[in-house]
Design an enzyme around this catalytic site. Structure first.
Site, short mmCIF file in Angstrom:
data_model
loop_
_atom_site.label_atom_id
_atom_site.label_comp_id
_atom_site.label_asym_id
_atom_site.label_seq_id
_atom_site.Cartn_x
_atom_site.Cartn_y
_atom_site.Cartn_z
N SER A 107 -25.90 10.30 -27.06
CA SER A 107 -24.88 10.74 -28.02
C SER A 107 -25.01 9.96 -29.33
O SER A 107 -25.35 8.77 -29.33
CB SER A 107 -23.49 10.49 -27.42
N TYR A 130 -24.15 14.50 -34.34
CA TYR A 130 -22.96 14.91 -35.07
C TYR A 130 -23.30 14.79 -36.54
O TYR A 130 -23.90 13.79 -36.95
CB TYR A 130 -21.77 13.98 -34.77
N THR A 156 -24.31 19.35 -31.95
CA THR A 156 -22.99 19.75 -31.44
C THR A 156 -22.20 20.44 -32.54
O THR A 156 -22.03 19.90 -33.63
CB THR A 156 -22.22 18.51 -30.94
N LYS A 252 -25.08 23.05 -29.15
CA LYS A 252 -24.09 22.81 -28.10
C LYS A 252 -22.69 23.15 -28.61
O LYS A 252 -22.34 22.81 -29.74
CB LYS A 252 -24.15 21.34 -27.67
N HIS A 276 -16.80 21.55 -24.67
CA HIS A 276 -16.77 20.10 -24.80
C HIS A 276 -15.99 19.47 -23.63
O HIS A 276 -15.24 18.51 -23.80
CB HIS A 276 -16.16 19.70 -26.15
C1 GLV Z 1 -17.02 13.03 -28.11
O1 GLV Z 1 -17.98 13.72 -28.07
C2 GLV Z 1 -15.87 13.17 -27.29
O2 GLV Z 1 -15.69 14.21 -26.65
O3 GLV Z 1 -15.09 12.21 -27.27
#
Ligand code: GLV
Length: 379
Positions: A107, A130, A156, A252, A276
């Site tokens: 991530s 991100y 994402t 995503k 998510h």
């Molecule tokens: C980050 O991707 C979250 O869901 O906290």
């Protein structure tokens, strides 16, 4: 050492060991958590067909995801703050995934940096992006992922603005974790975690430290995201990222057939049907309910992957049956990490593999690539 037979065992162990604010960050969802619950409930409601009288010797779970060979159709999803469940958690999880034979996705919001993870593994891993307001910084993350040899980028799209997670606010979640009067009592009951994580070297956002103002100072996660993430993110930016990256690109956060069609037009390698993990739009449809219409909409023009609520090999098979080519697990491996470090991630993968293998056989199949709607009972 307790006998771990299922992902829920790892969750229970993680809950006992990991500071509450971090455990809840992983475990919980946004607002009333309707979508979080729907992800699980709708998976469980899908009945598999028990078939008999079929030779199910010599089974195979191996396949490919975006051209990468995988031991089973499961990749580790990007999970923010992974390294606060267990010190150096991203490096450990990446190593566990590599040894097991499935992809690991780092991530942007990780504790270990891209370079840390590159130093821990031999084979390419994946990086999740991100897009920040500072496009120069976003571009530099892409360059760093390239330099680290990452073979796929997962962009994402469903978190340019953050859904509120009540627990994070109530727990006062900060990065790095902060000892306060409110958290001290809890942390005193988690000495293993405190010795390992609080005294560890890496406790803030490894990819951002020294590069983005405030990345090292105490801040609530939600404030930080609101300040840094770019709410203007649009399909034009997908083109921009694609041009800079030039390798496998995965989108995503697709939950709607219309968006899936646009994603196909953008020429990406795979899309992940995802809400998510119920952490963003509360009230959104569960991922598994959205999956079939998205599979139909893209008409085999792009690989469709699935995440959202997978806690077992049975769940993986349900998603494959509805047309997913691969799946991602987030919480399932994070619980394992919080429970037992690297060995816990391996255990989570082993549990899911065994369940997938046995379930495949009991549905009368030998090759996971043959999973189709035919193994589900009509509602
Ligand atoms: C980050 O991707 C979250 O869901 O906290």
């Amino acid at each position: 050492m307790p006998v771990v037979t299922c992902i829920d065992d790892l969750r229970s162990m993680a809950r006992k060991r990991v500071a509450r604010a971090i455990f809840d960050y992983v475990d919980r969802g946004s607002y009333a958590e309707q979508t979080l619950r729907a992800n699980r409930a709708d998976l469980e409601a899908l009945a598999l067909r028990q078939r008999v009288g079929i030779d199910v010797d010599r089974r195979s779970l191996a396949t490919t995801m975006a051209g990468h060979e995988v031991r089973m159709p499961v990749a580790l999803a990007p999970v923010g703050l992974t390294g606060l469940n267990w010190a150096d958690g991203e490096m450990l999880a990446a190593r566990a995934a590599e040894r097991f034979g499935v992809p690991f996705t780092l991530s942007t919001m990780s504790i270990c940096s891209i370079e840390d993870v590159a130093s821990a593994v031999q084979k390419p891993f994946w990086f999740q992006l991100y897009v920040m307001r500072d496009r120069g910084f976003a571009a530099s993350l892409i360059e760093r992922a390239k330099a680290a040899g990452c073979s796929a980028l997962m962009l994402t799209l469903d978190l340019q603005i953050q859904g509120q997670r009540h627990r994070d606010l109530k727990n006062g979640l900060t990065v790095p974790p902060k000892l306060t009067l409110g958290t001290a009592l809890d942390v005193m009951t988690k000495p293993g975690w405190a010795l390992n994580v609080m005294r560890g070297r890496r406790k803030s956002f490894g990819n951002l430290e020294g590069r983005i103002p405030d990345a090292k100072s105490l801040t609530t996660l939600s404030q930080w995201i609101a300040g840094q993430f770019d709410p203007t993110l649009s399909w034009k930016d997908v083109e921009w990222v694609k041009g800079l990256w030039g390798r496998k690109l995965i989108l995503k956060g697709i939950l709607d057939a219309e968006d899936a069609k646009i994603a196909v037009q953008s020429g990406v390698d795979a899309i992940v049907v995802s809400n998510h993990g119920g952490r963003q739009l509360d009230g959104a449809v569960s991922s598994i309910r959205a999956l079939p219409e998205i599979v139909d909409a893209v008409n085999n023009e792009v690989e469709v992957w699935f995440d959202g609520g997978i806690r077992s090999g049975q769940d993986v098979l349900r998603a494959l049956a509805l047309g997913a080519r691969g799946t991602l697990i987030g919480r399932a491996f994070a619980y394992g990490l919080g429970a037992m470090g690297e060995a816990g991630v391996t255990r989570a993968l082993e549990v899911i593999e065994k369940e997938l293998d046995v379930t495949l056989a009991l549905c009368g199949l030998r090759d996971v690539r043959d999973a189709s709607r035919a193994i589900l009972r009509a509602a």
